[in-house]
Design an enzyme around this catalytic site. Structure first.
Site, mmCIF file in Angstrom:
data_model
loop_
_atom_site.group_PDB
_atom_site.id
_atom_site.type_symbol
_atom_site.label_atom_id
_atom_site.label_comp_id
_atom_site.label_asym_id
_atom_site.label_seq_id
_atom_site.Cartn_x
_atom_site.Cartn_y
_atom_site.Cartn_z
ATOM 1 N N VAL A 77 0.834 -1.211 0.000
ATOM 2 C CA VAL A 77 0.000 0.000 0.000
ATOM 3 C C VAL A 77 0.870 1.263 0.000
ATOM 4 O O VAL A 77 0.622 2.201 -0.764
ATOM 5 C CB VAL A 77 -0.976 0.009 1.199
ATOM 6 C CG1 VAL A 77 -1.892 1.213 1.121
ATOM 7 C CG2 VAL A 77 -1.798 -1.277 1.234
ATOM 8 N N LYS A 130 -6.923 -2.124 9.650
ATOM 9 C CA LYS A 130 -8.197 -2.587 10.242
ATOM 10 C C LYS A 130 -7.974 -3.325 11.552
ATOM 11 O O LYS A 130 -8.786 -3.236 12.471
ATOM 12 C CB LYS A 130 -8.935 -3.500 9.265
ATOM 13 C CG LYS A 130 -8.165 -4.751 8.875
ATOM 14 C CD LYS A 130 -8.283 -5.062 7.419
ATOM 15 C CE LYS A 130 -7.022 -5.732 6.928
ATOM 16 N NZ LYS A 130 -6.827 -5.653 5.519
ATOM 17 N N GLU A 175 -10.318 5.322 5.386
ATOM 18 C CA GLU A 175 -11.139 4.745 4.312
ATOM 19 C C GLU A 175 -10.576 3.424 3.797
ATOM 20 O O GLU A 175 -11.329 2.515 3.433
ATOM 21 C CB GLU A 175 -11.249 5.743 3.150
ATOM 22 C CG GLU A 175 -12.196 5.314 2.048
ATOM 23 C CD GLU A 175 -13.622 5.064 2.557
ATOM 24 O OE1 GLU A 175 -14.256 6.032 3.009
ATOM 25 O OE2 GLU A 175 -14.096 3.915 2.494
ATOM 26 N N VAL A 177 -11.335 -0.741 5.266
ATOM 27 C CA VAL A 177 -12.387 -1.705 4.917
ATOM 28 C C VAL A 177 -12.582 -1.704 3.402
ATOM 29 O O VAL A 177 -12.829 -0.661 2.807
ATOM 30 C CB VAL A 177 -13.737 -1.348 5.580
ATOM 31 C CG1 VAL A 177 -14.811 -2.364 5.200
ATOM 32 C CG2 VAL A 177 -13.608 -1.271 7.088
ATOM 33 N N GLY A 182 -10.652 -1.930 0.829
ATOM 34 C CA GLY A 182 -9.672 -1.264 -0.041
ATOM 35 C C GLY A 182 -10.191 -0.076 -0.817
ATOM 36 O O GLY A 182 -10.437 0.994 -0.258
ATOM 37 N N GLU A 202 -1.760 -15.284 1.730
ATOM 38 C CA GLU A 202 -0.528 -15.196 2.522
ATOM 39 C C GLU A 202 0.076 -16.585 2.720
ATOM 40 O O GLU A 202 -0.634 -17.592 2.623
ATOM 41 C CB GLU A 202 -0.861 -14.642 3.916
ATOM 42 C CG GLU A 202 -1.515 -13.282 3.923
ATOM 43 C CD GLU A 202 -0.525 -12.157 3.643
ATOM 44 O OE1 GLU A 202 0.669 -12.341 3.903
ATOM 45 O OE2 GLU A 202 -0.956 -11.110 3.154
ATOM 46 N N ASP A 229 -9.907 -11.767 9.218
ATOM 47 C CA ASP A 229 -9.726 -10.518 8.464
ATOM 48 C C ASP A 229 -11.099 -9.902 8.175
ATOM 49 O O ASP A 229 -11.328 -8.699 8.366
ATOM 50 C CB ASP A 229 -8.979 -10.811 7.154
ATOM 51 C CG ASP A 229 -8.911 -9.606 6.251
ATOM 52 O OD1 ASP A 229 -8.096 -8.712 6.523
ATOM 53 O OD2 ASP A 229 -9.694 -9.543 5.278
ATOM 54 N N LYS A 287 -12.915 -6.203 9.593
ATOM 55 C CA LYS A 287 -13.575 -5.210 8.730
ATOM 56 C C LYS A 287 -15.040 -5.054 9.125
ATOM 57 O O LYS A 287 -15.570 -3.937 9.153
ATOM 58 C CB LYS A 287 -13.452 -5.628 7.261
ATOM 59 C CG LYS A 287 -12.018 -5.626 6.768
ATOM 60 C CD LYS A 287 -11.928 -6.327 5.418
ATOM 61 C CE LYS A 287 -10.504 -6.446 4.939
ATOM 62 N NZ LYS A 287 -10.373 -7.394 3.817
ATOM 63 N N GLY A 342 -5.112 -4.597 -2.924
ATOM 64 C CA GLY A 342 -4.148 -4.332 -3.993
ATOM 65 C C GLY A 342 -3.593 -2.921 -3.864
ATOM 66 O O GLY A 342 -4.225 -2.041 -3.279
HETATM 67 N N1 LIG Z 1 -2.388 -4.975 0.815
HETATM 68 C C1 LIG Z 1 -3.637 -4.594 0.666
HETATM 69 O O1 LIG Z 1 -4.238 -4.772 -0.392
HETATM 70 C C2 LIG Z 1 -4.352 -3.874 1.787
HETATM 71 C C3 LIG Z 1 -5.687 -3.496 1.605
HETATM 72 C C4 LIG Z 1 -6.352 -2.781 2.616
HETATM 73 C C5 LIG Z 1 -5.669 -2.506 3.786
HETATM 74 N N2 LIG Z 1 -4.377 -2.939 3.938
HETATM 75 C C6 LIG Z 1 -3.701 -2.588 5.196
HETATM 76 O O2 LIG Z 1 -2.613 -1.725 4.901
HETATM 77 C C7 LIG Z 1 -1.562 -1.928 5.828
HETATM 78 C C8 LIG Z 1 -0.282 -2.232 5.060
HETATM 79 O O3 LIG Z 1 -0.489 -3.407 4.318
HETATM 80 P P1 LIG Z 1 0.543 -3.857 3.154
HETATM 81 O O4 LIG Z 1 -0.162 -4.923 2.408
HETATM 82 O O5 LIG Z 1 1.056 -2.682 2.448
HETATM 83 O O6 LIG Z 1 1.694 -4.532 4.036
HETATM 84 P P2 LIG Z 1 3.162 -4.891 3.551
HETATM 85 O O7 LIG Z 1 3.255 -4.988 2.085
HETATM 86 O O8 LIG Z 1 3.577 -6.060 4.378
HETATM 87 O O9 LIG Z 1 4.033 -3.604 3.997
HETATM 88 C C9 LIG Z 1 4.277 -3.334 5.344
HETATM 89 C C10 LIG Z 1 5.322 -2.229 5.413
HETATM 90 O O10 LIG Z 1 5.580 -1.946 6.780
HETATM 91 C C11 LIG Z 1 6.993 -1.938 6.976
HETATM 92 N N3 LIG Z 1 7.314 -2.329 8.339
HETATM 93 C C12 LIG Z 1 7.155 -3.521 8.939
HETATM 94 N N4 LIG Z 1 7.602 -3.480 10.208
HETATM 95 C C13 LIG Z 1 8.041 -2.226 10.410
HETATM 96 C C14 LIG Z 1 8.640 -1.548 11.512
HETATM 97 N N5 LIG Z 1 8.865 -2.169 12.670
HETATM 98 N N6 LIG Z 1 8.985 -0.247 11.349
HETATM 99 C C15 LIG Z 1 8.759 0.395 10.173
HETATM 100 N N7 LIG Z 1 8.205 -0.190 9.100
HETATM 101 C C16 LIG Z 1 7.858 -1.487 9.225
HETATM 102 C C17 LIG Z 1 7.554 -2.909 5.978
HETATM 103 O O11 LIG Z 1 8.924 -2.609 5.749
HETATM 104 P P3 LIG Z 1 9.791 -3.359 4.608
HETATM 105 O O12 LIG Z 1 9.228 -2.890 3.293
HETATM 106 O O13 LIG Z 1 11.184 -2.860 4.826
HETATM 107 O O14 LIG Z 1 9.617 -4.813 4.842
HETATM 108 C C18 LIG Z 1 6.664 -2.609 4.770
HETATM 109 O O15 LIG Z 1 7.179 -1.523 4.047
HETATM 110 C C19 LIG Z 1 -2.041 -3.053 6.761
HETATM 111 O O16 LIG Z 1 -2.619 -2.496 7.895
HETATM 112 C C20 LIG Z 1 -3.091 -3.765 5.928
HETATM 113 O O17 LIG Z 1 -4.059 -4.425 6.716
HETATM 114 C C21 LIG Z 1 -3.723 -3.598 2.980
#
Ligand SMILES: NC(=O)c1ccc[n+]([C@@H]2O[C@H](COP(=O)([O-])OP(=O)(O)OC[C@H]3O[C@@H](n4cnc5c(N)ncnc54)[C@H](OP(=O)(O)O)[C@@H]3O)[C@@H](O)[C@H]2O)c1
Length: 331
Positions: free
Chosen positions: A14, A105, A129, A132, A134, A190, A201, A205, A303
């Protein structure tokens, strides 16, 4: 044109989507909102990781919590996790009187009540926003578009991984384990899929949708949660024979006495119902309202691009002075 300074914690799916979107749509955002966003500080776990964008070394912070001490007008938390660094950052942000954007969330579902209290005390906003479904602006629809309605019922498909697995099992006549393994290989699921396939999950939401629909605070403990792990191909084929499909459905309802029920479970849906048409990784939400009637929205629930769309819309709302209190109600 006004310039808003942003500190971004989390540069994964994200976070990187947000950086790209802010670059790609800078002209459109400037035209529409007369604002430019400058990312002045970032943090992630591994500063040496290969990224799809360039951020000057000087903007990197080793500890995400230190982002709050910068000149940033607003802090964006995209790390994830209910507790730990994400929650520390959110708390520090609000207590220091800065507004917060988050897609988290899990944190909002667990700590929504405290976050709402700090946000109220400091008169600072929480924008969420993306937390929940995306890219679907469902929180905006509930809190703003439908603010003159009472809501009686919300139900939806809120987990793209589960919906992809169920859709693929049926379309390709394959068993659960086989499709799950393929979804993991393609990056739709995952490595540890339990959070998705066991319904948690979706429950996170749902707790937020319920809070926004019924002016309460998120209550995870009251949700009956059943996932899709036990479903077999013959369950899905039986449903088809009866003229329907099985989907993982999240629903909450408020009865005339004010009692709220929340449940996440695989449900039989008649094939003619709108939710039955939602296939693959898509999400959808149905809202029954007192005056606007039934509302249905569908789209990409996850995404990089879809979720970044919601995060940047939050930033634009902040820039334009829009926004509503994070949570209004009581448990
Ligand atoms: N992915 C989706 O489609 C989606 C949709 C809706 C909501 N979300 C929410 O958005 C959030 C992020 O999701 P994501 O999918 O983007 O996760 P992600 O791809 O796993 O990215 C997590 C990021 O956090 C960083 N991080 C982890 N531990 C850390 C720490 N201790 N200090 C600083 N940075 C740290 C990671 O660093 P590195 O890059 O160095 O590993 C990475 O850049 C979550 O809350 C998720 O529930 C995601």
């Amino acid at each position: 044109m006004r310039r808003i300074t942003v500190a971004l914690a989390g540069l994964g799916t994200v976070g990187s989507g947000v950086i790209h979107l802010l670059q790609d749509q800078a002209d459109l955002i400037a035209r529409r909102a007369d604002v430019a966003f400058d990312i002045i500080a970032v943090a992630a776990r591994d500063p040496k990781k290969q990224r799809s964008f360039n951020i000057p070394q000087a903007l990197w912070f080793a500890d995400a919590r230190d982002l709050v001490d910068t000149q940033a007008d607003i802090i964006v938390e995209l790390i994830g996790g209910a507790d730990g660094i994400a929650f520390d950052l959110a708390r520090k942000t609000l207590l220091s009187g800065k507004p917060l954007v988050t897609a988290n969330k899990a944190m909002l579902a667990k700590h929504g009540s405290d976050l709402a209290m700090w946000s109220r005390k400091g008169n600072v906003q929480i924008f969420c926003e993306a937390s929940v479904a995306g890219g679907l602006p469902v929180i905006k629809v509930l809190r703003e578009g439908l603010s003159a309605n009472s809501v009686t019922h919300v139900r939806g498909i809120l987990n793209g991984t589960c919906n992809y697995i169920l859709t693929t099992m049926m379309r390709e006549q394959r068993q659960f384990d086989d499709v799950l393994a393929e979804a993991q290989a393609k990056g739709y699921a995952e490595a540890d899929p339990s959070f998705d396939i066991d319904g948690w999950d979706t429950a996170h939401k749902l707790s937020l949708l319920t809070a926004f629909a019924f002016d309460t605070v998120p209550q995870l403990s009251g949700i009956g949660v059943k996932g899709i792990r036990h479903l077999t191909l013959s369950d899905l084929n039986d449903a088809k024979q009866k003229g329907g499909v099985i989907k993982l459905i999240a629903q909450s309802a408020k009865d005339p006495h004010g009692n709220i029920t929340q449940i996440v479970e695989p449900l039989f849906l008649d094939s003619a119902s709108p939710l039955a048409q939602i296939d693959g990784v898509l999400n959808a939400v149905e809202i029954n309202t007192s005056h606007a009637g039934p509302i249905f929205i569908q789209g990409r629930g996850a995404g990089a691009q879809a979720t970044a769309s919601a995060v940047v819309a939050d930033l634009i709302d902040f820039a334009m002075g829009r926004g509503v209190p994070f949570l209004k109600g009581r448990p």
